[in-house]
Scaffold this motif. Sequence first.
Motif, PDB file in Angstrom:
ATOM      1  N   GLU A  74      11.437  21.159  12.368  1.00 33.21           N
ATOM      2  CA  GLU A  74      11.158  21.237  10.941  1.00 33.21           C
ATOM      3  C   GLU A  74       9.796  20.591  10.733  1.00 33.21           C
ATOM      4  O   GLU A  74       9.574  19.457  11.130  1.00 33.21           O
ATOM      5  N   LEU A  75       8.879  21.359  10.128  1.00 31.51           N
ATOM      6  CA  LEU A  75       7.529  20.878   9.886  1.00 31.51           C
ATOM      7  C   LEU A  75       7.259  20.900   8.387  1.00 31.51           C
ATOM      8  O   LEU A  75       7.750  21.769   7.677  1.00 31.51           O
ATOM      9  N   THR A  76       6.458  19.959   7.924  1.00 32.91           N
ATOM     10  CA  THR A  76       6.092  19.883   6.523  1.00 32.91           C
ATOM     11  C   THR A  76       4.586  19.990   6.397  1.00 32.91           C
ATOM     12  O   THR A  76       3.847  19.305   7.100  1.00 32.91           O
ATOM     13  N   LYS A  77       4.173  20.872   5.491  1.00 27.19           N
ATOM     14  CA  LYS A  77       2.758  21.042   5.205  1.00 27.19           C
ATOM     15  C   LYS A  77       2.625  21.231   3.700  1.00 27.19           C
ATOM     16  O   LYS A  77       2.990  22.279   3.162  1.00 27.19           O
ATOM     17  N   GLY A  78       2.126  20.198   3.034  1.00 29.14           N
ATOM     18  CA  GLY A  78       2.027  20.251   1.576  1.00 29.14           C
ATOM     19  C   GLY A  78       3.410  20.368   0.964  1.00 29.14           C
ATOM     20  O   GLY A  78       4.299  19.570   1.250  1.00 29.14           O
ATOM     21  N   SER A  79       3.606  21.399   0.136  1.00 28.70           N
ATOM     22  CA  SER A  79       4.907  21.598  -0.498  1.00 28.70           C
ATOM     23  C   SER A  79       5.769  22.588   0.285  1.00 28.70           C
ATOM     24  O   SER A  79       6.835  22.974  -0.176  1.00 28.70           O
ATOM     25  N   GLU A  80       5.306  22.989   1.464  1.00 29.90           N
ATOM     26  CA  GLU A  80       6.057  23.928   2.283  1.00 29.90           C
ATOM     27  C   GLU A  80       6.776  23.204   3.412  1.00 29.90           C
ATOM     28  O   GLU A  80       6.251  22.280   4.007  1.00 29.90           O
ATOM     29  N   ARG A  81       7.981  23.681   3.666  1.00 29.19           N
ATOM     30  CA  ARG A  81       8.741  23.194   4.806  1.00 29.19           C
ATOM     31  C   ARG A  81       8.987  24.394   5.714  1.00 29.19           C
ATOM     32  O   ARG A  81       9.494  25.421   5.262  1.00 29.19           O
ATOM     33  N   HIS A  82       8.616  24.276   6.965  1.00 32.42           N
ATOM     34  CA  HIS A  82       8.762  25.358   7.934  1.00 32.42           C
ATOM     35  C   HIS A  82       9.872  25.015   8.905  1.00 32.42           C
ATOM     36  O   HIS A  82       9.913  23.907   9.430  1.00 32.42           O
ATOM     37  N   GLU A  83      10.742  25.992   9.150  1.00 26.26           N
ATOM     38  CA  GLU A  83      11.724  25.857  10.222  1.00 26.26           C
ATOM     39  C   GLU A  83      11.241  26.764  11.345  1.00 26.26           C
ATOM     40  O   GLU A  83      11.170  27.984  11.184  1.00 26.26           O
ATOM     41  N   VAL A  84      10.882  26.164  12.459  1.00 34.38           N
ATOM     42  CA  VAL A  84      10.345  26.902  13.601  1.00 34.38           C
ATOM     43  C   VAL A  84      11.313  26.738  14.767  1.00 34.38           C
ATOM     44  O   VAL A  84      11.739  25.624  15.069  1.00 34.38           O
ATOM     45  N   LYS A  85      11.646  27.867  15.396  1.00 38.90           N
ATOM     46  CA  LYS A  85      12.470  27.832  16.604  1.00 38.90           C
ATOM     47  C   LYS A  85      11.623  28.334  17.761  1.00 38.90           C
ATOM     48  O   LYS A  85      11.002  29.392  17.678  1.00 38.90           O
ATOM     49  N   VAL A  86      11.620  27.548  18.851  1.00 37.12           N
ATOM     50  CA  VAL A  86      10.843  27.868  20.037  1.00 37.12           C
ATOM     51  C   VAL A  86      11.809  28.088  21.199  1.00 37.12           C
ATOM     52  O   VAL A  86      12.655  27.224  21.482  1.00 37.12           O
ATOM     53  N   ASP A  87      11.706  29.239  21.839  1.00 31.97           N
ATOM     54  CA  ASP A  87      12.542  29.550  22.997  1.00 31.97           C
ATOM     55  C   ASP A  87      12.275  28.510  24.089  1.00 31.97           C
ATOM     56  O   ASP A  87      11.130  28.300  24.495  1.00 31.97           O
ATOM     57  N   ALA A  88      13.320  27.853  24.561  1.00 30.29           N
ATOM     58  CA  ALA A  88      13.176  26.752  25.520  1.00 30.29           C
ATOM     59  C   ALA A  88      12.824  27.229  26.924  1.00 30.29           C
ATOM     60  O   ALA A  88      12.418  26.426  27.757  1.00 30.29           O
ATOM     61  N   ALA A  89      12.947  28.517  27.188  1.00 26.84           N
ATOM     62  CA  ALA A  89      12.601  29.044  28.505  1.00 26.84           C
ATOM     63  C   ALA A  89      11.201  29.642  28.531  1.00 26.84           C
ATOM     64  O   ALA A  89      10.451  29.433  29.476  1.00 26.84           O
ATOM     65  N   SER A  90      10.837  30.370  27.458  1.00 20.83           N
ATOM     66  CA  SER A  90       9.558  31.092  27.471  1.00 20.83           C
ATOM     67  C   SER A  90       8.467  30.428  26.636  1.00 20.83           C
ATOM     68  O   SER A  90       7.292  30.694  26.840  1.00 20.83           O
ATOM     69  N   GLY A  91       8.843  29.610  25.659  1.00 17.96           N
ATOM     70  CA  GLY A  91       7.858  28.998  24.778  1.00 17.96           C
ATOM     71  C   GLY A  91       7.453  29.884  23.619  1.00 17.96           C
ATOM     72  O   GLY A  91       6.571  29.527  22.838  1.00 17.96           O
ATOM     73  N   LYS A  92       8.100  31.033  23.458  1.00 10.43           N
ATOM     74  CA  LYS A  92       7.786  31.937  22.351  1.00 10.43           C
ATOM     75  C   LYS A  92       8.442  31.436  21.067  1.00 10.43           C
ATOM     76  O   LYS A  92       9.552  30.920  21.079  1.00 10.43           O
TER      77      LYS A  92
END
Length: 113
Positions: A74-92
């Motif tokens: 979970e990342l915060t930038k200004g008033s936006e909150r991003h939920e990012v999922k990164v594949d643990a095998a490929s990094g995509k």
Amino acid sequence: MQITKKFIVAGAGVVALIGGGGAAYAATTSAAPAAPKVTAEQAIEIAHKTVPGAWVSELDFDSQGTRADVWELELTKGSERHEVKVDAASGKVVKNEIDRNDRDDDHDGDDDD
């Protein structure tokens, strides 16, 4: 007296065999899961490239059984909150969802303090 000692020795042997077999069985059935190829630090770097200028407020590893394991950030930038999922095998990046916090939930205009 002789017969009692035989029963005690035989009983102790049976207990040792059962205990040892149980430990061996537990060791084979509860093997530790393999470590992800993408480390937590790498997942954070990937997420920062996806959402430049954001700060990471949460990081979780999600082992999904039959599906690919992912790092959930979970990342915060200004008033936006991003939920990012990164594949643990490929990094995509497999998910990048944005939640904007610009909604005003206090519709009555009163100061509730």
